[in-house]
Scaffold this active site. Structure first.
Site, short mmCIF file in Angstrom:
data_model
loop_
_atom_site.label_atom_id
_atom_site.label_comp_id
_atom_site.label_asym_id
_atom_site.label_seq_id
_atom_site.Cartn_x
_atom_site.Cartn_y
_atom_site.Cartn_z
CD GLU A 285 11.91 -12.58 5.52
OE1 GLU A 285 11.99 -12.17 4.36
OE2 GLU A 285 12.48 -12.03 6.47
CG HIS A 306 -16.13 -0.04 -2.26
ND1 HIS A 306 -17.43 0.29 -2.56
CD2 HIS A 306 -15.92 0.41 -0.98
CE1 HIS A 306 -17.97 0.93 -1.53
NE2 HIS A 306 -17.08 1.01 -0.56
CE LYS A 420 18.63 -12.84 -1.17
NZ LYS A 420 19.18 -12.72 0.17
#
Ligand code: PA5
Length: 443
Positions: A285, A306, A420
């Site tokens: 951010e 793995h 948003k």
């Protein structure tokens, strides 16, 4: 710095005096408050400015919640969630819930997603417990925690009545603004303030992180002490080659310039997995803007050798890795001899598991370097509140320096608004009528 050693020998970066100067200048900007985003520098001197009375007030409220509830639901998202979650995971016995005796209340999290099943299952499980809630939102308007809080508040009020609910709900929010502040005042909830000048992702050492951690029994004084030591060790007056935060910031920027666009944070201690999640938010951010920034990724080792090991070893050569290495485990387990030795592992008999883990770490480091993945190593002596406090502040300070070196404002996040708008338009929020039509036509 006794709580943290930075080793960049295997990063393959040679610093010029100019690089050192740039890092020092970036650190000086954090200190002087003359850089971009300087409204949000409250975290820089936060550890040294937290007073004993503030810590006492947090402990007192934590003790009240602990006395009332055996399950405390902590509601928040992003910077209002990840710090507490990260430290709690690092400091907890992952098998605590299997123990018959529970000494501290269990702290669980909500509001960090909008999953109906997650909230349903949490509400169902909470029926077997006495509950309390900490609701955290700086803006007070974030959708995810607001939805979770509606449900949890209603449940607490149904069970204990409105008056008792005000003893079981604590709000952590802005000093004066926002819906949560209004609600907390109206309902008489005890309240802690998120300082105006501390952004969410830098707020773990405010009540945002400290209250849930104190409820869970973490020694928050030690956590803050560790951060204070790191604040001193990374101060702008410290010489570049003695300042681990400046060196880390400089080395990752040099690697980035050389085409290493992805940083993988890894650890051989699974307890540190959420430290990586917190770190990803902090760096992602702060730096991912204006078409720039290292992409922060993470692995937990040896498990991910793995799964991701192949890519790291031989995939696209745009990676470097940073390993948080823990020098000593808290417990001792020795590998036993086995008479049949069918797995052929008797050569390990008598060795501690941590010895094997350490050799895995060293072996992987060399293999990855041979494969073209530069390695930075951050060693902490052990996992405890003080070292974790130091580690958190180290990453914060390095992030501020690194962001300024990259040439971005590390303290804003304009990009998080885009989703948003779309979500509200799709949900027909009043005021979004035009956007609603437009977005639905695109589906
Ligand atoms: O770092 C940030 O600013 C964000 O991650 C916020 O912490 C997150 O969006 C939650 O915001 P708020 O605390 O306002 O609910």
């Amino acid at each position: 710095m006794k709580n943290l050693k930075l080793d960049i020998v295997k990063a393959g970066v040679i610093f010029t005096p100019e690089i050192a100067e740039q890092a020092q200048a970036a650190n000086a900007l954090l200190q002087s408050g003359e850089g971009a985003g300087n409204d949000f520098l409250g975290w820089v001197n936060l550890p040294s400015s937290i007073s004993k009375s503030e810590l006492d007030a947090i402990e007192t409220t934590a003790a009240k919640l602990r006395a009332k509830a055996d399950l405390v639901i902590c509601i928040g998202i992003g910077g209002s969630y990840l710090g507490a979650k990260a430290v709690l995971e690092a400091m907890s016995d992952p098998f605590k819930l299997l123990r018959k005796e529970q000494t501290n209340p269990t702290v669980v999290f909500a509001g960090q997603n909008i999953s109906e099943d997650y909230i349903y299952e949490l509400m169902e499980a909470s029926k077997e417990h006495s509950i309390a809630a900490i609701v955290i939102s700086k803006s007070g308007t974030t959708t995810e925690p607001a939805i979770a809080f509606r449900l949890i508040k209603a449940e607490i009020e149904r069970r204990y009545g409105k008056q008792e609910a005000a003893e079981r709900i604590v709000a952590i929010t802005d000093q004066a603004r926002g819906a949560l502040k209004t609600l907390a005042t109206q309902e008489g909830y005890p309240t802690f303030v998120i300082p105006d000048n501390v952004g969410g992702r830098f707020s773990v050492l405010t009540p945002v992180g400290l209250l849930p951690l104190a409820v869970a029994g973490v020694d928050i004084t030690a956590l803050v002490n560790g951060a204070q030591q790191m604040e001193k060790a990374t101060d702008a007056t410290v010489a570049f080659d003695e300042n681990p935060a400046a060196i880390y910031a400089a080395v990752r920027n040099e690697l980035y310039k050389g085409g290493k666009k992805i940083e993988i944070l890894g650890s051989y201690e699974p307890k540190l997995q959420y430290i990586s999640e917190w770190w990803k938010q902090l760096y992602g951010e702060s730096e991912g803007k204006q078409g720039k920034g290292i992409f922060p990724a993470s692995v937990t080792l040896t498990a991910d050798l793995h799964s991701m090991g192949q890519y790291i070893q031989e995939g696209e050569r745009t990676l470097f890795e940073t390993i948080i290495s823990v020098a000593s485990p808290a417990n001792k387990v020795v590998i036993e001899a086995d008479e049949a030795n069918l797995d052929g592992l008797n050569f390990l008999a008598g060795k501690r598991i941590s010895e094997v883990n350490r050799m895995a770490e060293l072996g992987v480091q060399l293999a990855h370097i041979d494969g073209g993945v530069p390695n930075i190593r951050i060693e902490i002596p052990q996992i405890d509140a003080e070292t974790i406090g130091a580690l958190l502040y180290f990453f914060e300070k390095a992030c501020g320096i690194s962001g300024y070196m990259l040439g971005v404002n590390p303290f804003d996040q304009p990009g998080v608004e885009a989703y948003k708008k779309n979500m509200f338009a799709l949900l027909d929020k009043p005021g979004y009528e035009e956007a609603s039509k437009a977005i639905k036509a695109r589906l």
